[in-house]
Design an enzyme around this catalytic site. Sequence first.
Site, short mmCIF file in Angstrom:
data_model
loop_
_atom_site.label_atom_id
_atom_site.label_comp_id
_atom_site.label_asym_id
_atom_site.label_seq_id
_atom_site.Cartn_x
_atom_site.Cartn_y
_atom_site.Cartn_z
N TYR A 88 159.38 51.46 38.77
CA TYR A 88 158.35 51.89 37.81
C TYR A 88 158.02 50.76 36.84
CZ TYR A 88 156.64 53.85 33.38
OH TYR A 88 155.94 54.06 32.22
N LEU A 129 144.87 64.47 39.11
CA LEU A 129 145.66 65.71 39.11
C LEU A 129 146.77 65.64 40.14
CD1 LEU A 129 142.96 68.49 38.53
CD2 LEU A 129 144.32 67.24 36.85
N ASP A 139 175.37 58.42 37.40
CA ASP A 139 174.38 57.62 36.68
C ASP A 139 173.18 57.28 37.57
OD1 ASP A 139 173.34 56.30 34.53
OD2 ASP A 139 174.93 54.78 34.39
N ALA A 151 146.39 56.49 33.40
CA ALA A 151 146.70 56.96 34.76
C ALA A 151 147.84 56.16 35.35
CB ALA A 151 145.46 56.85 35.65
N LYS A 170 154.49 48.56 36.22
CA LYS A 170 153.78 48.47 34.94
C LYS A 170 153.66 47.01 34.49
CE LYS A 170 152.48 51.46 32.66
NZ LYS A 170 151.18 52.18 32.63
N GLU A 182 151.83 56.70 37.81
CA GLU A 182 153.07 57.39 38.15
C GLU A 182 154.05 56.94 37.08
OE1 GLU A 182 153.74 59.61 40.44
OE2 GLU A 182 151.73 59.58 41.28
N THR A 201 154.34 50.07 28.61
CA THR A 201 155.65 50.58 28.19
C THR A 201 156.61 49.45 27.83
OG1 THR A 201 157.63 51.65 29.10
CG2 THR A 201 156.14 50.72 30.68
N ASP A 202 157.58 49.77 26.97
CA ASP A 202 158.60 48.77 26.63
C ASP A 202 159.51 48.46 27.82
OD1 ASP A 202 160.05 51.15 26.73
OD2 ASP A 202 160.91 50.98 24.72
N GLU A 203 159.45 49.32 28.86
CA GLU A 203 160.36 49.11 29.99
C GLU A 203 160.06 47.83 30.75
OE1 GLU A 203 161.45 52.62 32.20
OE2 GLU A 203 160.79 53.89 30.56
N LYS A 231 161.15 64.87 32.44
CA LYS A 231 161.59 63.82 31.53
C LYS A 231 162.71 64.35 30.65
CE LYS A 231 158.47 60.92 33.00
NZ LYS A 231 157.08 60.97 32.66
P1 NAD Z 1 152.24 61.56 33.00
O1 NAD Z 1 152.99 61.36 34.28
O2 NAD Z 1 152.53 62.76 32.18
O3 NAD Z 1 150.67 61.56 33.30
C1 NAD Z 1 150.05 60.69 34.19
C2 NAD Z 1 148.65 61.20 34.48
O4 NAD Z 1 148.00 60.26 35.36
C3 NAD Z 1 148.64 62.55 35.21
O5 NAD Z 1 147.66 63.39 34.63
C4 NAD Z 1 148.25 62.20 36.64
O6 NAD Z 1 147.55 63.23 37.30
C5 NAD Z 1 147.36 60.97 36.39
N1 NAD Z 1 147.26 60.09 37.57
C6 NAD Z 1 148.27 59.65 38.37
N2 NAD Z 1 147.78 58.87 39.35
C7 NAD Z 1 146.44 58.80 39.16
C8 NAD Z 1 145.39 58.13 39.83
N3 NAD Z 1 145.62 57.39 40.93
N4 NAD Z 1 144.12 58.26 39.36
C9 NAD Z 1 143.87 59.03 38.26
N5 NAD Z 1 144.83 59.70 37.59
C10 NAD Z 1 146.10 59.58 38.04
O7 NAD Z 1 152.48 60.22 32.17
P2 NAD Z 1 152.59 60.00 30.59
O8 NAD Z 1 154.01 60.17 30.20
O9 NAD Z 1 151.53 60.79 29.91
O10 NAD Z 1 152.26 58.44 30.51
C11 NAD Z 1 150.91 58.00 30.40
C12 NAD Z 1 150.89 56.49 30.38
O11 NAD Z 1 151.67 56.01 29.29
C13 NAD Z 1 151.49 55.85 31.64
O12 NAD Z 1 150.71 54.73 31.99
C14 NAD Z 1 152.89 55.44 31.22
O13 NAD Z 1 153.31 54.31 31.96
C15 NAD Z 1 152.66 55.11 29.77
N6 NAD Z 1 153.84 55.26 28.88
C16 NAD Z 1 154.53 56.45 28.88
C17 NAD Z 1 155.61 56.59 28.01
C18 NAD Z 1 156.39 57.88 27.94
O14 NAD Z 1 157.40 57.94 27.25
N7 NAD Z 1 155.97 58.95 28.59
C19 NAD Z 1 155.99 55.53 27.18
C20 NAD Z 1 155.25 54.35 27.22
C21 NAD Z 1 154.17 54.23 28.07
P1 TYD Z 2 163.49 59.36 30.93
O1 TYD Z 2 162.89 60.49 30.15
O2 TYD Z 2 163.46 59.44 32.43
O3 TYD Z 2 162.80 58.02 30.39
P2 TYD Z 2 163.12 56.48 30.77
O4 TYD Z 2 164.07 56.43 31.89
O5 TYD Z 2 161.77 56.02 31.16
O6 TYD Z 2 163.65 55.87 29.51
O7 TYD Z 2 165.00 59.17 30.50
C1 TYD Z 2 165.38 58.89 29.18
C2 TYD Z 2 166.88 58.64 29.16
O8 TYD Z 2 167.56 59.84 29.52
C3 TYD Z 2 167.32 57.59 30.17
O9 TYD Z 2 168.39 56.83 29.61
C4 TYD Z 2 167.83 58.41 31.34
C5 TYD Z 2 168.38 59.66 30.68
N1 TYD Z 2 168.30 60.89 31.48
C6 TYD Z 2 169.44 61.68 31.66
O10 TYD Z 2 170.54 61.37 31.17
N2 TYD Z 2 169.33 62.82 32.41
C7 TYD Z 2 168.13 63.20 32.99
O11 TYD Z 2 168.09 64.24 33.68
C8 TYD Z 2 166.97 62.39 32.77
C9 TYD Z 2 165.65 62.75 33.38
C10 TYD Z 2 167.10 61.23 32.00
#
Ligand code: NAD
Ligand code: TYD
Length: 343
Positions: free
Chosen positions: A149, A35, A271, A81, A153, A83, A124-126, A188
Amino acid sequence: MRILVTGGAGFIGSNFIRHLLAKDPDCTVLNLDKLTYAGNLENLADVEGQPRYQFVKGSICDAEFVDEALGMGFDAVVNFAAESHVDRSIQDARAFIETNVLGTEILLDACRRRRVPRMLQVSTDEVYGSLGPRGRFTEQSPLSPNSPYAASKAAADLLAHAYFHTYRLPVIISRSCNNYGPYQFPEKFIPLFITNALADEPLPLYGDGLHVRDWLHVEDHCEALRLILKRGREGETYNIGSNSERANIDVARLVLRGLGKPDRLIAHVTDRLGHDRRYAIDAGKLERELPWAPRYTFEAGLLETIRWYQKNESWWRRVKDGDYRQYYHRTYGDLARPRPQSG
Ligand code: NAD
Ligand code: TYD
């Protein structure tokens, strides 16, 4: 199936738990989440109290706690889990290294000692870095992470691979493109732009706005993960994507159109440092092997997501105000160090 989901109070984890409970009547889920600011138990209010769902507060960086939790016996562990926000990792990478790298290593190690039959590392694809105007990432693309980040990963993925190679830990890695959908934290891009537009506030578009992301609806991601958990091959990596490449400026315009708001709300801002230009995923392996196919088109999924944020204004207002953090204390009380309960 008894499944331990870590990070289940976040965006994708909470959608995954809801999806799994609905799709697989035989599965039970323990959600282990620290949390952090991104973890919100309100995301799972509708499954709270179901006998097949339990929550325990704790960190994957706490080796003793993780080992004890895994001692309860699980058929699979799914690690969400992390960041997860690039901009925060540019401000300060430390928590990213702690949770994403050290936490994953602790989890892998506990899975090895407790002989967990299957672990899914959600990545992630990143990790592949940035693309030029052509081409897509395959599972064979070299890892070339550009943000702290993405580097954290990639490190976790390499550890998962090493645990498979060295110990035959039955681990699978999934690499998804950018997700969108309900319950995404409004820092996001898509939920930030929707909620700002709803409040008639500027949409901060980084740089020229021509950066390209491949967008996947979170429901499609969750179904892919469910299938990978069931039928994926150990030691393999699966890319997940839906061929929905869009430039950020086009997404911003679609959001504004969906809400009937003017384009002048778009504000070009400085940027992001080291901003990756383009991501695009080749998900052919997953589509052929599992098989899997996305159900959402981007335009339909985005519109549905916009409507969700319109309907759930109290959810995102509480998140933006930080009030959602009180939910845990109201629901679970102020326990000093909760221990996993069996059952
Ligand atoms: P999010 O930030 O919404 O959620 C992360 C969750 O992990 C939170 O509930 C947080 O409390 C928990 N957490 C953080 N540190 C922790 C710890 N030390 N122990 C236990 N819990 C912990 O993230 P999300 O967008 O739901 O992403 C989830 C996973 O998917 C991540 O591993 C992320 O790298 C991956 N991912 C996300 C995306 C995307 O577009 N959001 C795309 C590809 C992969
Ligand atoms: P984001 O949701 O942070 O995902 P990621 O960087 O992991 O792809 O951002 C998606 C795209 O949007 C990325 O190219 C950065 C851009 N972006 C903005 O232009 N303004 C914003 O305030 C944020 C958060 C992202």
